[in-house]
Design a protein around this motif. Structure first.
Motif, mmCIF file in Angstrom:
data_model
loop_
_atom_site.group_PDB
_atom_site.id
_atom_site.type_symbol
_atom_site.label_atom_id
_atom_site.label_comp_id
_atom_site.label_asym_id
_atom_site.label_seq_id
_atom_site.Cartn_x
_atom_site.Cartn_y
_atom_site.Cartn_z
ATOM 1 N N VAL A 4 0.837 -1.191 0.000
ATOM 2 C CA VAL A 4 0.000 0.000 0.000
ATOM 3 C C VAL A 4 0.877 1.248 0.000
ATOM 4 O O VAL A 4 1.919 1.277 0.652
ATOM 5 N N THR A 5 0.446 2.260 -0.753
ATOM 6 C CA THR A 5 1.122 3.554 -0.751
ATOM 7 C C THR A 5 0.102 4.632 -0.403
ATOM 8 O O THR A 5 -1.104 4.426 -0.538
ATOM 9 N N LYS A 6 0.594 5.794 0.008
ATOM 10 C CA LYS A 6 -0.324 6.858 0.392
ATOM 11 C C LYS A 6 -0.996 7.513 -0.806
ATOM 12 O O LYS A 6 -1.949 8.257 -0.646
ATOM 13 N N SER A 7 -0.549 7.200 -2.008
ATOM 14 C CA SER A 7 -1.203 7.747 -3.205
ATOM 15 C C SER A 7 -2.399 6.898 -3.648
ATOM 16 O O SER A 7 -3.169 7.325 -4.502
ATOM 17 N N MET A 8 -2.571 5.724 -3.043
ATOM 18 C CA MET A 8 -3.712 4.871 -3.395
ATOM 19 C C MET A 8 -4.998 5.504 -2.864
ATOM 20 O O MET A 8 -4.999 6.148 -1.823
ATOM 21 N N THR A 9 -6.088 5.307 -3.611
ATOM 22 C CA THR A 9 -7.367 5.861 -3.164
ATOM 23 C C THR A 9 -7.981 4.968 -2.091
ATOM 24 O O THR A 9 -7.646 3.782 -1.985
ATOM 25 N N ILE A 10 -8.888 5.554 -1.336
ATOM 26 C CA ILE A 10 -9.604 4.797 -0.313
ATOM 27 C C ILE A 10 -10.347 3.638 -0.983
ATOM 28 O O ILE A 10 -10.349 2.512 -0.473
ATOM 29 N N GLY A 11 -10.928 3.884 -2.139
ATOM 30 C CA GLY A 11 -11.621 2.834 -2.879
ATOM 31 C C GLY A 11 -10.702 1.676 -3.230
ATOM 32 O O GLY A 11 -11.071 0.509 -3.097
ATOM 33 N N LEU A 42 -5.227 8.168 0.130
ATOM 34 C CA LEU A 42 -5.002 7.978 1.559
ATOM 35 C C LEU A 42 -4.310 9.209 2.137
ATOM 36 O O LEU A 42 -4.639 9.663 3.232
ATOM 37 N N GLU A 43 -3.392 9.783 1.396
ATOM 38 C CA GLU A 43 -2.681 10.971 1.860
ATOM 39 C C GLU A 43 -3.639 12.151 2.032
ATOM 40 O O GLU A 43 -3.579 12.871 3.034
ATOM 41 N N GLU A 44 -4.541 12.346 1.068
ATOM 42 C CA GLU A 44 -5.518 13.441 1.162
ATOM 43 C C GLU A 44 -6.461 13.232 2.347
ATOM 44 O O GLU A 44 -6.743 14.172 3.094
ATOM 45 N N ALA A 45 -6.942 12.016 2.497
ATOM 46 C CA ALA A 45 -7.861 11.711 3.599
ATOM 47 C C ALA A 45 -7.169 11.902 4.944
ATOM 48 O O ALA A 45 -7.763 12.435 5.884
ATOM 49 N N ALA A 46 -5.926 11.490 5.043
ATOM 50 C CA ALA A 46 -5.171 11.657 6.284
ATOM 51 C C ALA A 46 -5.000 13.136 6.609
ATOM 52 O O ALA A 46 -5.168 13.544 7.762
ATOM 53 N N MET A 47 -4.707 13.932 5.594
ATOM 54 C CA MET A 47 -4.508 15.361 5.802
ATOM 55 C C MET A 47 -5.802 16.011 6.323
ATOM 56 O O MET A 47 -5.768 16.788 7.281
ATOM 57 N N LEU A 51 -4.153 13.362 10.295
ATOM 58 C CA LEU A 51 -3.407 12.132 10.585
ATOM 59 C C LEU A 51 -2.134 12.072 9.754
ATOM 60 O O LEU A 51 -2.025 12.717 8.708
ATOM 61 N N ASP A 52 -1.200 11.273 10.182
ATOM 62 C CA ASP A 52 0.050 11.052 9.464
ATOM 63 C C ASP A 52 -0.145 9.894 8.492
ATOM 64 O O ASP A 52 -0.340 8.744 8.906
ATOM 65 N N ALA A 53 -0.119 10.189 7.196
ATOM 66 C CA ALA A 53 -0.350 9.174 6.170
ATOM 67 C C ALA A 53 0.696 8.063 6.231
ATOM 68 O O ALA A 53 0.386 6.901 5.991
ATOM 69 N N ASP A 54 1.933 8.402 6.579
ATOM 70 C CA ASP A 54 2.986 7.392 6.641
ATOM 71 C C ASP A 54 2.719 6.369 7.744
ATOM 72 O O ASP A 54 3.004 5.184 7.580
ATOM 73 N N VAL A 55 2.153 6.827 8.850
ATOM 74 C CA VAL A 55 1.801 5.916 9.942
ATOM 75 C C VAL A 55 0.693 4.968 9.484
ATOM 76 O O VAL A 55 0.751 3.765 9.734
ATOM 77 N N LEU A 56 -0.314 5.508 8.790
ATOM 78 C CA LEU A 56 -1.403 4.667 8.289
ATOM 79 C C LEU A 56 -0.891 3.634 7.284
ATOM 80 O O LEU A 56 -1.281 2.468 7.324
#
Length: 66
Positions: A4-11, A42-47, A51-56
């Motif tokens: 998983v990467t933080k650029s992946m969408t929630i979907g 994931l990065e946008e949602a975390a922001m 939240l810290d996207a890297d932790v997620l």
């Protein structure tokens, strides 16, 4: 194993494994059912949720590795 990467969408994350929703909801993302969240990275949602996207990403990848 999928990575998983933080650029992946929630979907994309939820299609990969529905159980990822538990991790995201535990972190405070309770809007997973919202249609617009499905296209959000994931990065946008975390922001948005402070939240810290890297932790997620680390938590999700740890979950998927088991």
């Amino acid at each position: 194993m999928a990575k998983v990467t933080k650029s992946m969408t929630i979907g994309e994350l939820l299609q990969l494994d529905q159980n990822i929703a538990v991790i995201l909801m535990r972190a405070g993302m309770h809007c997973l059912g919202c249609p617009s969240s499905q296209a959000e990275s994931l990065e946008e949602a975390a922001m948005v949720h402070g939240l810290d996207a890297d932790v997620l990403v680390a938590q999700i990848n740890d979950f998927l590795s088991k």
